[in-house]
Design an enzyme around this catalytic site. Sequence first.
Site, mmCIF file in Angstrom:
data_model
loop_
_atom_site.group_PDB
_atom_site.id
_atom_site.type_symbol
_atom_site.label_atom_id
_atom_site.label_comp_id
_atom_site.label_asym_id
_atom_site.label_seq_id
_atom_site.Cartn_x
_atom_site.Cartn_y
_atom_site.Cartn_z
ATOM 1 N N GLN A 98 0.856 -1.182 0.000
ATOM 2 C CA GLN A 98 0.000 0.000 0.000
ATOM 3 C C GLN A 98 0.898 1.240 0.000
ATOM 4 O O GLN A 98 1.693 1.446 0.912
ATOM 5 C CB GLN A 98 -0.908 0.030 1.224
ATOM 6 C CG GLN A 98 -1.897 1.183 1.199
ATOM 7 C CD GLN A 98 -2.640 1.348 2.511
ATOM 8 O OE1 GLN A 98 -2.039 1.626 3.536
ATOM 9 N NE2 GLN A 98 -3.944 1.150 2.482
ATOM 10 N N TYR A 168 -6.248 10.870 4.129
ATOM 11 C CA TYR A 168 -4.824 10.989 3.871
ATOM 12 C C TYR A 168 -4.686 12.023 2.740
ATOM 13 O O TYR A 168 -5.664 12.620 2.318
ATOM 14 C CB TYR A 168 -4.242 9.637 3.486
ATOM 15 C CG TYR A 168 -3.968 8.713 4.674
ATOM 16 C CD1 TYR A 168 -4.862 8.636 5.752
ATOM 17 C CD2 TYR A 168 -2.831 7.920 4.721
ATOM 18 C CE1 TYR A 168 -4.615 7.803 6.826
ATOM 19 C CE2 TYR A 168 -2.573 7.076 5.798
ATOM 20 C CZ TYR A 168 -3.468 7.024 6.850
ATOM 21 O OH TYR A 168 -3.215 6.202 7.915
ATOM 22 N N ARG A 344 -9.645 -7.340 10.448
ATOM 23 C CA ARG A 344 -9.677 -7.772 11.848
ATOM 24 C C ARG A 344 -9.863 -9.276 12.015
ATOM 25 O O ARG A 344 -9.265 -9.881 12.915
ATOM 26 C CB ARG A 344 -10.789 -7.022 12.589
ATOM 27 C CG ARG A 344 -10.500 -5.571 12.841
ATOM 28 C CD ARG A 344 -11.743 -4.793 13.250
ATOM 29 N NE ARG A 344 -12.700 -4.710 12.148
ATOM 30 C CZ ARG A 344 -13.904 -4.155 12.256
ATOM 31 N NH1 ARG A 344 -14.299 -3.661 13.423
ATOM 32 N NH2 ARG A 344 -14.703 -4.083 11.222
#
Length: 386
Positions: A98, A168, A344
């Site tokens: 990423q 971001y 998760r």
Amino acid sequence: MSDVLAPATLGPLTLRNRVIKAATFEGRTPDALVTDDLVEFHREVAEGGVGMTTVAYCAVSPGGRTDRHQIWMRDEAVPGLRRLTDAVHAEGAAVSAQLGHAGPVANAKSNQAPALAPSRMFNPLGMRFTKVPDALGIAEVVAAHARAARLARESGFDAVEVHLGHNYLASSFLSPMLNRRKDDYGGSLVNRARVARELVKAVRDAAGDTMAVTAKLTMEDGVRGGFSIEESLQVATWLQDDGAIDALELTAGSSLLNPMAIFRGDAPRKNFAKTLPVPTRWGFQLVGKGFLREYPYRPAYLADKARRFREELTLPIILLGGITDRPTAQQAIDDGFDFVAMGRALLREPDLIRRWHTDAATRSLCTHCNECVPTIYSRTECVLRT
């Protein structure tokens, strides 16, 4: 109908199944370089059966990190990254990096470099104001993304994911609330989307035709006056028409202003506060409920909004959010999504996908307590895992 566990094509790649380990910061790079711990984290997920795992967060510059402990892409990082990609490949999985710039989410004090934002704003993470890049500064960020993509290719990555989400840097330019510029990078949506499109095109050119290029795009940031789903649909259409990405991963929320819209489930306010320095912690005690809001968890919680993108785009789409069992993952594929991304649930059980093969009814042990979220500031882990 396609089986979620059957091989699938992503750009030039053939993945062994349609499950991608989503980019979730691992907290295992104290010196901003790959460690044995980080290698083992991704090797274990690969051994556990995913089609591809995603290394997060590979910043394109020192100031593009959320703090100084994150990897930033430079020659010094390549040997460790090569060791990581080799370990993942040995387990039969692909691996993506990423790439992105944290922008106003960066901790300028920790990084010892200014945090960038489309317009001047105070950043409580670094307790200082952001720097507003001019056109030359934006061009430098674009070039840094291209350089990072070339280093990812040199390091053996099969794919790169361009981070266009969560407020971001690229995402902050998309936000009409955060972007108050009057130049060619502000105002209209086409102007606000220029940074995102330029980054993706630069990464595509640098990656070549042997790597897959994906982008992570916020559908809506969950902030009044922020980025809306209608605007996101238009940006997604432009990205598709630009022809520079092989798939689009859809997300939601803002790491800067509304992070729980990304996760859903319990809000771990108490333990999150403990991770903050004292001045910021005091402020958090006043605004914690508004910052870490609670959104009820449900399976595939982003699917309803993501279906609008599926209906309007021909571009392959990766569905993120609330994928914890095989029936839910398979339903996403049956609904027309091309891949599913998991975070998760794989932190709780890295071997979950392998167990889906032997028992389709296997249920995840993840309780969506989100107590893993505060651990990103030390070493990301499921606190319930034994």
